[in-house]
Motif scaffolding. Structure first.
Motif, PDB file in Angstrom:
ATOM      1  N   ASN A 146       0.821  -1.216   0.000  1.00  0.00           N
ATOM      2  CA  ASN A 146       0.000   0.000   0.000  1.00  0.00           C
ATOM      3  C   ASN A 146       0.854   1.265   0.000  1.00  0.00           C
ATOM      4  O   ASN A 146       0.459   2.303   0.537  1.00  0.00           O
ATOM      5  CB  ASN A 146      -0.945   0.004   1.212  1.00  0.00           C
ATOM      6  CG  ASN A 146      -2.169   0.857   0.986  1.00  0.00           C
ATOM      7  OD1 ASN A 146      -2.648   1.005  -0.142  1.00  0.00           O
ATOM      8  ND2 ASN A 146      -2.675   1.462   2.041  1.00  0.00           N
ATOM      9  N   SER A 152       2.251   4.618  -1.312  1.00  0.00           N
ATOM     10  CA  SER A 152       1.847   5.664  -2.251  1.00  0.00           C
ATOM     11  C   SER A 152       2.929   6.725  -2.402  1.00  0.00           C
ATOM     12  O   SER A 152       2.945   7.463  -3.386  1.00  0.00           O
ATOM     13  CB  SER A 152       0.539   6.320  -1.789  1.00  0.00           C
ATOM     14  OG  SER A 152       0.685   6.874  -0.496  1.00  0.00           O
ATOM     15  N   THR A 153       3.820   6.804  -1.426  1.00  0.00           N
ATOM     16  CA  THR A 153       4.921   7.771  -1.487  1.00  0.00           C
ATOM     17  C   THR A 153       6.231   7.091  -1.110  1.00  0.00           C
ATOM     18  O   THR A 153       6.248   6.084  -0.391  1.00  0.00           O
ATOM     19  CB  THR A 153       4.691   8.960  -0.525  1.00  0.00           C
ATOM     20  OG1 THR A 153       4.598   8.462   0.820  1.00  0.00           O
ATOM     21  CG2 THR A 153       3.416   9.705  -0.888  1.00  0.00           C
ATOM     22  N   ASN A 203       1.268  -1.679  -5.649  1.00  0.00           N
ATOM     23  CA  ASN A 203       1.165  -0.641  -4.628  1.00  0.00           C
ATOM     24  C   ASN A 203       0.246   0.465  -5.139  1.00  0.00           C
ATOM     25  O   ASN A 203      -0.551   0.229  -6.053  1.00  0.00           O
ATOM     26  CB  ASN A 203       2.559  -0.130  -4.253  1.00  0.00           C
ATOM     27  CG  ASN A 203       3.278  -1.065  -3.287  1.00  0.00           C
ATOM     28  OD1 ASN A 203       2.907  -1.189  -2.126  1.00  0.00           O
ATOM     29  ND2 ASN A 203       4.321  -1.736  -3.774  1.00  0.00           N
ATOM     30  N   CYS A 204       0.330   1.643  -4.564  1.00  0.00           N
ATOM     31  CA  CYS A 204      -0.616   2.720  -4.891  1.00  0.00           C
ATOM     32  C   CYS A 204       0.093   3.980  -5.376  1.00  0.00           C
ATOM     33  O   CYS A 204      -0.411   5.099  -5.180  1.00  0.00           O
ATOM     34  CB  CYS A 204      -1.469   3.041  -3.660  1.00  0.00           C
ATOM     35  SG  CYS A 204      -2.357   1.637  -2.990  1.00  0.00           S
ATOM     36  N   ILE A 205       1.263   3.841  -5.973  1.00  0.00           N
ATOM     37  CA  ILE A 205       2.038   5.001  -6.412  1.00  0.00           C
ATOM     38  C   ILE A 205       1.398   5.592  -7.664  1.00  0.00           C
ATOM     39  O   ILE A 205       1.256   4.909  -8.672  1.00  0.00           O
ATOM     40  CB  ILE A 205       3.497   4.618  -6.675  1.00  0.00           C
ATOM     41  CG1 ILE A 205       4.117   4.009  -5.412  1.00  0.00           C
ATOM     42  CG2 ILE A 205       4.306   5.833  -7.130  1.00  0.00           C
ATOM     43  CD1 ILE A 205       5.472   3.375  -5.631  1.00  0.00           C
ATOM     44  N   ASN A 250       0.401  -0.355 -10.327  1.00  0.00           N
ATOM     45  CA  ASN A 250       0.332   0.849  -9.520  1.00  0.00           C
ATOM     46  C   ASN A 250      -0.731   1.762 -10.126  1.00  0.00           C
ATOM     47  O   ASN A 250      -1.636   1.289 -10.820  1.00  0.00           O
ATOM     48  CB  ASN A 250       1.693   1.509  -9.414  1.00  0.00           C
ATOM     49  CG  ASN A 250       2.547   0.920  -8.295  1.00  0.00           C
ATOM     50  OD1 ASN A 250       2.458   1.317  -7.148  1.00  0.00           O
ATOM     51  ND2 ASN A 250       3.385  -0.053  -8.642  1.00  0.00           N
ATOM     52  N   LYS A 251      -0.628   3.064  -9.900  1.00  0.00           N
ATOM     53  CA  LYS A 251      -1.637   3.997 -10.404  1.00  0.00           C
ATOM     54  C   LYS A 251      -1.002   5.124 -11.220  1.00  0.00           C
ATOM     55  O   LYS A 251      -1.537   6.228 -11.284  1.00  0.00           O
ATOM     56  CB  LYS A 251      -2.447   4.573  -9.238  1.00  0.00           C
ATOM     57  CG  LYS A 251      -3.225   3.509  -8.463  1.00  0.00           C
ATOM     58  CD  LYS A 251      -4.024   4.109  -7.312  1.00  0.00           C
ATOM     59  CE  LYS A 251      -4.816   3.038  -6.591  1.00  0.00           C
ATOM     60  NZ  LYS A 251      -5.608   3.598  -5.461  1.00  0.00           N
TER      61      LYS A 251
END
Length: 536
Positions: free
Chosen positions: A242, A244-245, A268-270, A293-294
């Protein structure tokens, strides 16, 4: 002593009947309306529970979802076992006569036929010699503690690889104890263990070269602390955390990791490419996995961006060309939707392997680029979406791409330069001259009226066995017109046809569903294969 006394809030446990059903203790004590002591557990898999930590209107703890928590009797959950116990359970357990009787296959007459494992005794004997064991997998066995002092070192002194996936380890001190007792250990897998946020008590792990922390609840602040204990780390896997940064503390870019060659940040959520740029100064990084990812776009930093990245660094820190050794960049299953992101890959100094599948920009069904356009735009890439680009495919793709662009943007050179930065280079390389429209008795004649050699192959289940045909067709032939021609070529008047372009190197054929588009528009080139199917 009551068994409940061995459980504390925050402790990792598993179901007594299923070591794969793992959770965290959130409550120990009485439950109103029920006798005795209960253990409140929040399970890792949300569907394993029955409520959210409250029962009969009384809240005992707050779970993350409506069905992730349960109250169980102490004897129904286990606090786990030691690593040595797990090794004995996995490698020193001999199959019983009852086990062997359960090993059978069914014959043609539905009778049981016993199965004998050839060499089973030799394998069991070899695995049971712990002092010779070099690789061990004790996943999902409920390991929660290292065990007694030096008992691991005495039992498996030569262990090089250890897989602890899905166990109950959470304290970094225990990880340190395990590694200190295994001086030859080079690869450690702690995936699906819920690791503590506080990274303390971890000694210098001089031998660990591969560390896997997938789905372990890790954030980048912990990664920075771990770096100090991993002087020779070459592979770091951080899937499913999870993230994102990439939050750095002392520098705008990630420092250290001098030996790191592979970094896995998949699933993940990057969303911002600027976060990934913080990895650009990892001097040894060769493989970066960013699938699932995103990300919506990527770019290679220009001189101004490089200066911005390096502006707050300490003066004694060395600086390097961004991603100077990156050879493999996996970007599949993101949200990339602009051609400039594809062209940006040409700026990475050593990039030869990339994955771009399952992005809007690479999905022809959503108006994205077919494979041949990607091959043509990516000058140095040798492996695309896991498939090698051969010399023939590259040449044909580049020529098709040039002719496609010239047919559409012939009179707009500014648009060509902006949207197709490789076009001039490719025209010169392949000796393709500008073909201006000529005006004849029938009016203006567009470029690309040349003939394409196309192979047509019937694959529909009710079409029967038909020999494939090779036909020369004008590049301006529409998909709708080709369907009519196929009906005639193969005598398929009663069927409604679907056409697919089968490209070399593509895992799946591309549906040609725009009947007004020309063969050139949809990427059909010379010697292309078109599959003729039928609608179900």
């Amino acid at each position: 002593m009551e068994q409940s006394s061995c459980f504390t809030v925050g402790q990792r446990v598993h179901s007594s009947t299923d070591p794969r059903r793992v959770g965290t203790v959130k409550y120990v004590g009485n439950v109103e309306g029920y006798s005795g002591t209960w253990v409140g557990v929040e399970w890792d898999n949300e569907g394993d529970g029955k409520h959210d930590g409250s029962i009969n209107g009384v809240r005992y703890f707050q779970a993350r979802s409506q069905n992730s928590a349960s109250f169980v009797r102490p004897h129904n959950v286990s606090p786990g076992i030691s690593l040595l116990q797990a090794l004995k359970l996995r490698y020193k357990t001999h199959s019983t006569k009852e086990d062997e009787e359960e090993m059978y296959v069914l014959s043609g007459s539905n009778q049981r036929v016993s199965v004998q494992l050839v060499g089973k005794e030799k394998i069991e004997e070899k695995l049971s010699k712990f002092e010779e064991l070099k690789s061990a997998s004790i996943s999902y066995l409920g390991v929660s503690i290292p065990g007694g002092p030096d008992e691991i070192r005495a039992a498996v002194p030569n262990l090089k690889e250890l897989d602890l996936t899905g166990n109950l380890i959470s304290d970094w001190k225990d990880v340190g104890s395990i590694c200190e007792q295994l001086p030859d250990l080079v690869a450690l897998n702690l995936s699906n263990n819920s690791m503590m946020q506080n990274v303390t008590g971890l000694p210098l792990l001089k031998g660990i070269r591969v560390l896997v922390l997938n789905n372990a609840g890790i954030n980048w602040s912990q990664v920075e602390i771990l770096e100090r204990s991993l002087p020779v780390i070459e592979e770091l896997h951080l899937r499913g955390n999870n993230l994102s940064t990439i939050k750095t503390t002392s520098s705008p870019t990630v420092q250290g990791f001098d030996s790191l060659r592979l970094l896995n940040l998949e699933d993940n959520c990057i969303a911002e490419w600027t976060e990934i740029l913080k990895l650009s100064q990892l001097k040894s990084l060769e493989q970066l996995y960013l699938n699932k990812n995103k990300l919506t776009s990527i770019f290679y930093p220009d001189d101004n961006k490089i200066q911005e990245l390096l502006s707050n660094r300490d003066s004694h820190e060395e600086s390097y060309l961004p991603f100077q050794n990156l050879r493999c960049l996996l970007l599949g299953s993101n949200n990339i939707n602009d051609p400039a992101s594809i062209d940006a890959l040409n700026s990475f100094p050593k990039l030869i392997d990339t994955r771009l599948s399952d992005n809007p920009i690479t999905d022809p069904g959503r108006g994205g680029m077919p494979r041949y356009v990607l091959v043509a735009r990516l000058a140095k890439v040798e492996i695309l979406n896991g498939s090698e680009i051969g010399a023939r495919e590259r040449k044909e793709s580049e020529i098709r791409y040039v002719r496609l662009v010239m047919s559409k943007l012939l009179d707009n050179p500014e648009e060509i330069a902006r949207l197709h930065p490789r076009l001039v280079e490719l025209k010169k390389f392949h000796g393709i001259e500008d073909e201006r429209p000529s005006v004849g008795a029938a009016g203006p004649q567009k470029m690309a009226t040349g003939l394409l050699s196309v192979t047509l192959k019937c694959v529909g289940p009710s079409m029967g066995e038909k020999l494939q045909l090779t036909k020369k067709l004008p590049a301006t032939t529409t998909v709708g017109k080709l369907k009519v021609l196929c009906e005639s070529f193969f005598k398929l008047k009663s069927l409604k046809l679907r056409l697919f372009l089968h490209e070399e190197g593509s895992p799946l054929p591309i549906l040609l569903d725009d009947e007004m588009a020309s063969l050139m528009d949809v990427g059909v080139g010379n010697e292309s294969m078109i599959l003729v199917d039928e609608e179900s």
